[in-house]
Design a protein around this motif. Structure first.
Motif, mmCIF file in Angstrom:
data_model
loop_
_atom_site.group_PDB
_atom_site.id
_atom_site.type_symbol
_atom_site.label_atom_id
_atom_site.label_comp_id
_atom_site.label_asym_id
_atom_site.label_seq_id
_atom_site.Cartn_x
_atom_site.Cartn_y
_atom_site.Cartn_z
ATOM 1 N N TYR A 164 34.692 -48.799 31.946
ATOM 2 C CA TYR A 164 36.026 -49.333 32.255
ATOM 3 C C TYR A 164 36.592 -50.195 31.133
ATOM 4 O O TYR A 164 37.642 -50.804 31.295
ATOM 5 N N PHE A 165 35.930 -50.229 29.997
ATOM 6 C CA PHE A 165 36.335 -51.133 28.919
ATOM 7 C C PHE A 165 37.676 -50.715 28.323
ATOM 8 O O PHE A 165 37.857 -49.566 27.906
ATOM 9 N N SER A 166 38.636 -51.673 28.284
ATOM 10 C CA SER A 166 39.975 -51.327 27.781
ATOM 11 C C SER A 166 40.692 -52.486 27.086
ATOM 12 O O SER A 166 41.833 -52.334 26.666
ATOM 13 N N GLU A 167 40.024 -53.630 26.938
ATOM 14 C CA GLU A 167 40.691 -54.812 26.370
ATOM 15 C C GLU A 167 39.808 -55.472 25.324
ATOM 16 O O GLU A 167 38.642 -55.766 25.576
ATOM 17 N N LEU A 168 40.366 -55.719 24.143
ATOM 18 C CA LEU A 168 39.602 -56.327 23.061
ATOM 19 C C LEU A 168 40.433 -57.397 22.356
ATOM 20 O O LEU A 168 41.603 -57.181 22.035
ATOM 21 N N GLU A 169 39.813 -58.543 22.134
ATOM 22 C CA GLU A 169 40.388 -59.580 21.287
ATOM 23 C C GLU A 169 39.381 -59.911 20.207
ATOM 24 O O GLU A 169 38.178 -60.041 20.484
ATOM 25 N N ASN A 196 45.036 -62.380 16.978
ATOM 26 C CA ASN A 196 45.873 -63.552 16.715
ATOM 27 C C ASN A 196 45.412 -64.336 15.493
ATOM 28 O O ASN A 196 44.222 -64.397 15.184
ATOM 29 N N ASP A 197 46.382 -64.961 14.827
ATOM 30 C CA ASP A 197 46.113 -65.918 13.751
ATOM 31 C C ASP A 197 45.215 -65.362 12.655
ATOM 32 O O ASP A 197 44.299 -66.040 12.182
ATOM 33 N N CYS A 198 45.460 -64.143 12.253
ATOM 34 C CA CYS A 198 44.679 -63.560 11.165
ATOM 35 C C CYS A 198 45.593 -62.773 10.236
ATOM 36 O O CYS A 198 46.736 -62.470 10.581
ATOM 37 N N PHE A 199 45.079 -62.452 9.041
ATOM 38 C CA PHE A 199 45.854 -61.661 8.109
ATOM 39 C C PHE A 199 45.811 -60.191 8.511
ATOM 40 O O PHE A 199 44.743 -59.635 8.777
ATOM 41 N N SER A 221 50.397 -62.014 17.011
ATOM 42 C CA SER A 221 51.077 -63.265 16.668
ATOM 43 C C SER A 221 50.119 -64.199 15.933
ATOM 44 O O SER A 221 48.942 -64.257 16.228
ATOM 45 N N GLY A 222 50.635 -64.913 14.955
ATOM 46 C CA GLY A 222 49.795 -65.818 14.193
ATOM 47 C C GLY A 222 50.479 -66.281 12.925
ATOM 48 O O GLY A 222 51.512 -65.761 12.521
ATOM 49 N N TYR A 223 49.854 -67.220 12.247
ATOM 50 C CA TYR A 223 50.518 -67.905 11.143
ATOM 51 C C TYR A 223 50.630 -67.067 9.876
ATOM 52 O O TYR A 223 51.427 -67.364 9.009
#
Length: 285
Positions: A164-169, A196-199, A221-223
């Motif tokens: 059921y795996f479908s989400e990764l951060e 987030n917050d990466c190049f 999204s990120g700097y």
């Protein structure tokens, strides 16, 4: 329900309503707050439904609130054990503090077999021990991990073990084309991806949008994410949600089409310097 003519009291609230409210609180409030208010609130706070989602990421305020005195890993494990016990093992998600390691993950995997999500930011997790924990999480749907765990071996192991795996951060300083390719090839059916917050170069963003056909939610999204072009926005238009705010879009950075590098205005690349000199000469000729 309060008797007619009497002012209603908080402790007279319906128990299911109290549980619904308390389920949104952190462990520190469940232990050191509502459970001390009155008997009715204490009883509601003991309901396993209040302990399904455990968030320990803000460990310092949690430990201060609960007056933890020992080494953080020791106090954390005791608190984790207590919370899992209150949930009777039916925990949906665990967000670990940054010092938690593979033993903590394995402990949760053994006691919470229906876990759906976890967040583990530690960058020093042995891959073999991580995969050992994954073996026990048949119902895992998503995770947030350090870039050190983004490898073909680990992600393919997740694909085999977690149907059921479908989400990764991914917690990373930079997601390059190699890592993007690994994610696309090992987990082609991802529905939610957060970087987030990466190049991220525009090429990598396009790669992920092109290869992850089932993607619905994409958060970059990120700097230090480069400006988003019309081509990227067109590719992302099929998504339910696309988040991409960054300092590039606030004018602090720009993208040079000449050398295909992301640049600071304060420290421009050679292409930008040549352009500025050419414009100055044209203006003063």
């Amino acid at each position: 329900m309060a008797p007619e003519g009497k002012r209603p009291r908080w402790e007279d609230l319906n128990r299911d309503l109290l549980v619904s409210v308390f389920a949104r609180l952190g462990v520190e409030d469940l232990i050191g707050g509502v459970s001390l208010a009155c008997t009715a609130w204490c009883d509601a706070a003991r309901d396993p439904r209040c302990w399904k989602d455990l968030d320990f990421r803000r460990w310092q305020p949690i430990s201060r609130r609960l007056r933890c005195r020992r080494e953080p890993p020791v106090d954390f494990l005791d608190l984790l054990d207590f919370a899992i016990g209150r949930a009777r093992g039916a925990v949906d998600s665990v967000r670990f503090p940054d010092f938690a390691d593979e033993l903590d993950l394995l402990y949760v995997a053994e006691r919470c077999p229906i876990l759906h999500y976890f967040s583990l930011a530690n960058d020093d997790i042995p891959m073999d021990q991580f995969c050992k924990a994954i073996d026990k999480l048949e119902f895992l749907e998503g995770m947030a991990v350090n870039e050190s765990l983004i490898s073909v071996e680990v992600l393919q192991h997740i694909k085999r073990s977690c149907a059921y795996f479908s989400e990764l951060e991914v917690f990373a300083e930079c997601v390059d084309e190699r890592m993007g390719t690994v994610i696309c090839e090992a987990l082609p059916h991802l529905r939610k991806l957060k970087l987030n917050d990466c190049f991220l170069s525009q090429q990598v963003i396009s790669l992920l949008l092109d290869k992850l056909k089932d993607l619905e939610y994409f958060d970059i999204s990120g700097y230090n994410t480069p400006g988003i072009t019309g081509v990227v926005l067109e590719k992302a238009s099929r998504l339910k949600e696309f988040r991409w705010d960054s300092k590039f879009d606030e004018g602090e950075f720009d993208y040079c089409s000449g050398c295909e590098e992301d640049i600071f205005f304060q420290n421009p690349c050679e292409c930008m310097l040549d352009k500025q000199i050419t414009e100055w000469l044209a203006l003063h000729s």
